[in-house]
Design a protein around this motif. Structure first.
Motif, short mmCIF file in Angstrom:
data_model
loop_
_atom_site.label_atom_id
_atom_site.label_comp_id
_atom_site.label_asym_id
_atom_site.label_seq_id
_atom_site.Cartn_x
_atom_site.Cartn_y
_atom_site.Cartn_z
N MET A 65 -4.30 0.06 7.52
CA MET A 65 -3.16 0.25 8.40
C MET A 65 -1.86 0.09 7.60
N LYS A 66 -0.89 0.90 7.98
CA LYS A 66 0.40 0.82 7.29
C LYS A 66 1.45 0.26 8.26
N VAL A 67 2.10 -0.82 7.85
CA VAL A 67 3.11 -1.43 8.73
C VAL A 67 4.41 -1.61 7.97
N VAL A 68 5.50 -1.62 8.74
CA VAL A 68 6.83 -1.81 8.16
C VAL A 68 7.52 -2.92 8.94
N SER A 69 8.20 -3.81 8.21
CA SER A 69 9.03 -4.83 8.85
C SER A 69 10.48 -4.58 8.43
N VAL A 70 11.35 -4.47 9.42
CA VAL A 70 12.76 -4.20 9.12
C VAL A 70 13.58 -5.45 9.43
N GLY A 71 14.42 -5.85 8.48
CA GLY A 71 15.29 -7.01 8.68
C GLY A 71 16.72 -6.65 8.34
N ALA A 72 17.66 -7.28 9.04
CA ALA A 72 19.07 -7.04 8.74
C ALA A 72 19.46 -7.69 7.42
N HIS A 73 18.94 -8.91 7.20
CA HIS A 73 19.31 -9.70 6.02
C HIS A 73 18.06 -10.10 5.26
N PRO A 74 18.23 -10.40 3.95
CA PRO A 74 17.11 -11.01 3.23
C PRO A 74 16.78 -12.32 3.94
N ASP A 75 15.57 -12.64 4.11
CA ASP A 75 14.96 -13.81 4.77
C ASP A 75 14.65 -13.57 6.25
N ASP A 76 15.17 -12.52 6.86
CA ASP A 76 14.86 -12.26 8.27
C ASP A 76 13.37 -11.97 8.49
N PRO A 77 12.76 -11.04 7.73
CA PRO A 77 11.33 -10.78 7.97
C PRO A 77 10.47 -12.02 7.72
N GLU A 78 10.82 -12.83 6.71
CA GLU A 78 10.02 -14.02 6.41
C GLU A 78 10.07 -15.02 7.55
N LEU A 79 11.28 -15.29 8.04
CA LEU A 79 11.41 -16.26 9.13
C LEU A 79 10.78 -15.74 10.42
N GLY A 80 10.98 -14.47 10.69
CA GLY A 80 10.47 -13.91 11.93
C GLY A 80 8.97 -13.69 11.93
N MET A 81 8.42 -13.31 10.77
CA MET A 81 7.01 -12.89 10.78
C MET A 81 6.36 -13.00 9.40
N GLY A 82 6.80 -13.99 8.61
CA GLY A 82 6.22 -14.14 7.27
C GLY A 82 4.72 -14.38 7.31
N GLY A 83 4.27 -15.14 8.30
CA GLY A 83 2.83 -15.40 8.41
C GLY A 83 2.06 -14.13 8.75
N THR A 84 2.65 -13.32 9.62
CA THR A 84 2.01 -12.06 10.02
C THR A 84 1.97 -11.08 8.84
N ILE A 85 3.03 -11.06 8.03
CA ILE A 85 3.02 -10.19 6.85
C ILE A 85 1.89 -10.62 5.91
N ALA A 86 1.80 -11.94 5.67
CA ALA A 86 0.73 -12.44 4.78
C ALA A 86 -0.65 -12.11 5.35
N LYS A 87 -0.77 -12.16 6.68
CA LYS A 87 -2.05 -11.85 7.31
C LYS A 87 -2.38 -10.36 7.17
N HIS A 88 -1.39 -9.51 7.35
CA HIS A 88 -1.60 -8.06 7.13
C HIS A 88 -2.11 -7.85 5.69
N THR A 89 -1.45 -8.49 4.73
CA THR A 89 -1.84 -8.33 3.33
C THR A 89 -3.29 -8.77 3.12
N ALA A 90 -3.63 -9.93 3.71
CA ALA A 90 -5.00 -10.45 3.55
C ALA A 90 -6.04 -9.51 4.15
N ARG A 91 -5.63 -8.76 5.17
CA ARG A 91 -6.55 -7.80 5.81
C ARG A 91 -6.63 -6.48 5.06
N GLY A 92 -5.81 -6.34 4.01
CA GLY A 92 -5.81 -5.11 3.24
C GLY A 92 -4.85 -4.06 3.77
N ASP A 93 -3.98 -4.44 4.71
CA ASP A 93 -3.00 -3.49 5.23
C ASP A 93 -1.89 -3.27 4.20
#
Ligand SMILES: [Zn+2]
Length: 206
Positions: free
Chosen positions: A1-29
């Motif tokens: 699966m291909k996903v995109v996270s859009v943030g206004a500022h550096p650190d926005d995606p991490e604070l909002g969904m850093g765990g979910t990004i890491a989980k996507h990576t672990a799943r091979g997305d």
């Protein structure tokens, strides 16, 4: 699966969904991140870029796109930004996009959210992430991701943003507290220290 996270500022995606990004990576997305600005006046842009790069590597982000769009142009609805996002999203062609919630009192976040909705309207799944310091009470989650196993990566990625660590909401205990509440309210399990990230579904075509 291909996903995109859009943030206004550096650190926005991490604070909002850093765990979910890491989980996507672990799943091979394949996860890509789009940062609209380098933070404007809140730090040296080159330092913030470096911090964002390091943080992305920790979360396994495949590609970090930095638009370096002027913050001064984000004080109102931006059709120009929507066009830039559309072009990039068309190229990436993700199945899912995450971005800021329109239920946010930070003007730059809501402008980015609206620009993503406008520019990525052909994407099948769009979700809003929660931002601890500026999401409002009108953010009512209807989707959750269990990030209990990914909190260490999330906190490590947040810590890369050294120029922002003086902010209260960057503290690990604050990040964990919100995630613990989200886990409990979602009834994700019986682990008293379970952690989750919360989202609002804007569109979900399955
Ligand atoms: Zn922000």
């Amino acid at each position: 699966m291909k996903v995109v996270s859009v943030g206004a500022h550096p650190d926005d995606p991490e604070l909002g969904m850093g765990g979910t990004i890491a989980k996507h990576t672990a799943r091979g997305d394949n996860t890509e991140v789009i940062l609209v600005t380098l933070g404007g006046v809140s730090g040296d842009p080159r330092q913030r870029e470096e911090e964002a790069q390091k943080s992305s590597q920790i979360l396994g982000v495949k590609k970090l796109h930095i638009l370096d769009y002027p913050v001064s142009k984000l004080n109102k609805r931006s059709t120009e930004l929507a066009k830039i996002i559309k072009k990039l999203v068309d190229e990436i062609n993700p199945q899912r996009i995450y971005t800021h919630s329109p239920f946010d009192f930070h003007q730059v976040h809501t402008t980015v959210s609206n620009s993503v909705l406008n520019g990525a309207k052909d994407v099948n799944q769009i979700l809003f992430y929660e931002y601890i310091s500026s999401t409002t009470q009108y953010f009512i989650p209807d989707a959750y991701v269990d990030i209990t196993s990914f909190i260490d990566l999330k906190i490590k990625s947040i810590k890369q943003h050294k120029s922002q660590l003086h902010r209260l909401y960057m503290r690990p205990n604050v990040v964990r507290s919100l995630a613990n509440v989200r886990y409990i309210e979602a009834k994700l399990g019986s682990d008293p220290s379970g952690l989750a990230e919360a989202f609002v579904i804007q569109k979900m075509i399955l």
